[in-house]
Motif scaffolding. Structure first.
Motif, short mmCIF file in Angstrom:
data_model
loop_
_atom_site.label_atom_id
_atom_site.label_comp_id
_atom_site.label_asym_id
_atom_site.label_seq_id
_atom_site.Cartn_x
_atom_site.Cartn_y
_atom_site.Cartn_z
N GLY A 16 0.79 -1.22 0.00
CA GLY A 16 0.00 0.00 0.00
C GLY A 16 0.83 1.27 0.00
O GLY A 16 0.35 2.33 -0.42
N ASN A 17 2.08 1.20 0.45
CA ASN A 17 2.96 2.37 0.45
C ASN A 17 3.46 2.72 -0.95
O ASN A 17 3.86 3.86 -1.20
CB ASN A 17 4.17 2.15 1.35
CG ASN A 17 3.82 2.03 2.82
OD1 ASN A 17 4.29 1.14 3.52
ND2 ASN A 17 2.94 2.91 3.30
N VAL A 18 3.46 1.74 -1.85
CA VAL A 18 3.97 1.97 -3.21
C VAL A 18 2.87 1.93 -4.26
O VAL A 18 3.08 2.34 -5.40
CB VAL A 18 5.08 0.96 -3.57
CG1 VAL A 18 6.28 1.13 -2.65
CG2 VAL A 18 4.58 -0.48 -3.50
N ASP A 19 1.70 1.41 -3.89
CA ASP A 19 0.58 1.31 -4.82
C ASP A 19 -0.70 1.59 -4.05
O ASP A 19 -1.30 0.69 -3.46
CB ASP A 19 0.54 -0.09 -5.45
CG ASP A 19 -0.65 -0.28 -6.39
OD1 ASP A 19 -1.32 0.72 -6.72
OD2 ASP A 19 -0.91 -1.44 -6.79
N GLU A 20 -1.14 2.86 -4.07
CA GLU A 20 -2.33 3.23 -3.29
C GLU A 20 -3.59 2.52 -3.78
O GLU A 20 -4.53 2.31 -3.01
CB GLU A 20 -2.52 4.74 -3.34
CG GLU A 20 -1.45 5.51 -2.55
CD GLU A 20 -1.78 6.97 -2.39
OE1 GLU A 20 -2.76 7.43 -3.03
OE2 GLU A 20 -1.08 7.66 -1.64
N LEU A 21 -3.61 2.13 -5.05
CA LEU A 21 -4.78 1.42 -5.58
C LEU A 21 -4.87 0.01 -5.02
O LEU A 21 -5.90 -0.65 -5.20
CB LEU A 21 -4.73 1.39 -7.10
CG LEU A 21 -4.93 2.76 -7.79
CD1 LEU A 21 -4.85 2.61 -9.30
CD2 LEU A 21 -6.26 3.40 -7.39
N ALA A 22 -3.81 -0.47 -4.37
CA ALA A 22 -3.87 -1.80 -3.76
C ALA A 22 -4.98 -1.87 -2.73
O ALA A 22 -5.57 -2.94 -2.51
CB ALA A 22 -2.52 -2.15 -3.13
N TYR A 23 -5.28 -0.73 -2.08
CA TYR A 23 -6.34 -0.72 -1.07
C TYR A 23 -7.72 -0.97 -1.68
O TYR A 23 -8.68 -1.22 -0.96
CB TYR A 23 -6.35 0.61 -0.33
CG TYR A 23 -5.14 0.81 0.55
CD1 TYR A 23 -5.01 0.13 1.75
CD2 TYR A 23 -4.12 1.68 0.17
CE1 TYR A 23 -3.89 0.31 2.56
CE2 TYR A 23 -3.00 1.86 0.97
CZ TYR A 23 -2.89 1.17 2.16
OH TYR A 23 -1.77 1.35 2.95
N CYS A 24 -7.82 -0.89 -3.02
CA CYS A 24 -9.09 -1.13 -3.69
C CYS A 24 -9.32 -2.62 -3.95
O CYS A 24 -10.44 -3.02 -4.28
CB CYS A 24 -9.12 -0.38 -5.03
SG CYS A 24 -8.84 1.40 -4.87
N ARG A 25 -8.28 -3.42 -3.80
CA ARG A 25 -8.41 -4.86 -4.09
C ARG A 25 -7.90 -5.76 -2.97
O ARG A 25 -8.19 -6.96 -2.96
CB ARG A 25 -7.69 -5.20 -5.39
CG ARG A 25 -6.20 -4.93 -5.38
CD ARG A 25 -5.53 -5.23 -6.71
NE ARG A 25 -4.08 -5.15 -6.65
CZ ARG A 25 -3.39 -4.03 -6.79
NH1 ARG A 25 -4.02 -2.88 -7.03
NH2 ARG A 25 -2.07 -4.04 -6.71
N VAL A 26 -7.12 -5.19 -2.02
CA VAL A 26 -6.55 -5.98 -0.93
C VAL A 26 -7.02 -5.40 0.39
O VAL A 26 -6.85 -4.20 0.63
CB VAL A 26 -5.00 -5.96 -0.98
CG1 VAL A 26 -4.42 -6.79 0.16
CG2 VAL A 26 -4.49 -6.45 -2.32
N PRO A 27 -7.63 -6.20 1.27
CA PRO A 27 -8.02 -5.68 2.58
C PRO A 27 -6.80 -5.10 3.31
O PRO A 27 -5.72 -5.69 3.29
CB PRO A 27 -8.57 -6.91 3.30
CG PRO A 27 -9.01 -7.83 2.21
CD PRO A 27 -8.03 -7.61 1.09
#
Length: 217
Positions: A16-27
């Motif tokens: 999540g620190n390098v890819d903010e969109l990760a929060y859209c697919r990973v809890p």
């Protein structure tokens, strides 16, 4: 209360620190460390062991994947006298999987409104996190006063949570809190209580002066 130390450690770099969109697919609670974050945690192990000075500590860790992985990679072994997964040390709750468009809007609203009082839809405000770290600190103090608890505690947590824990201990203003930057990934701070008051080994970086003129000193 006699001499007590609390070592605060932020987790290593996460996805999540390098890819903010990760929060859209990973809890958020399952967000993993990146390979760099794993290396940061391993390198932080020697630093934390030096701070512990071969004296076992009570370890409290946010139950999120990135914090538990960081603790494991520190390789503390017997220096971790007791390990407690402590939900009150978790990251601010943003409310389940995030919508990418709403995520950007909320970040702008939160910055304009203020990080402490802005309540995330289906999530928490900074004030909510402040309340739960206060409850944790009250419980920790009670355990230390009761005896049988190590003098040193290691808390493996998150940037905002660490700042709010210090805000609560030192009674910093909301304005000062909002002027401080998070520690970097796997950066530490050491709190010491000399029997009369708490002291912080070094201040947090500030991105602006506090509007009310308050300082960390």
């Amino acid at each position: 209360m006699g001499p007590v130390r609390i070592i605060l450690l932020r987790h290593g770099q996460s996805l999540g620190n390098v890819d903010e969109l990760a929060y859209c697919r990973v809890p958020d609670h399952t967000m993993p460390l990146t390979p760099l974050g794993e290396r940061e945690a391993k390198e932080a192990g020697d630093r934390v062991k030096a701070l512990l000075q071969d004296v076992p500590a009570a370890v409290y860790v946010s139950p999120y994947t990135r914090t538990r992985s960081t603790l494991r990679l520190l390789g503390l072994g017997a220096l971790a006298e007791r390990v407690v997964a402590e939900p009150r040390l978790r990251e601010q709750d943003w409310g389940n999987l995030q919508d990418p468009v709403q995520q950007e809007v909320l970040k702008h609203q939160r910055h304009a409104f203020g990080h402490f009082f802005f309540r995330l839809p289906n999530g928490e405000s900074g004030a909510d996190v402040d309340d739960r770290v206060a409850a944790f600190l009250d419980g920790l103090e009670a355990r230390v006063r009761a005896g049988g608890h190590p003098e040193t505690s290691l808390l493996v947590s998150h940037g905002l949570t660490i700042r709010l824990l210090c805000r609560r201990l030192f009674g910093w203003s909301v304005e000062l809190f909002e002027s401080l930057s998070n520690p970097t990934t796997c950066e530490d701070r050491v709190l010491e209580h000399d029997g009369e008051r708490w002291r912080l080994d070094r201040p947090f970086d500030q991105w602006r002066d506090s509007p009310d003129g308050e300082t960390q000193g």
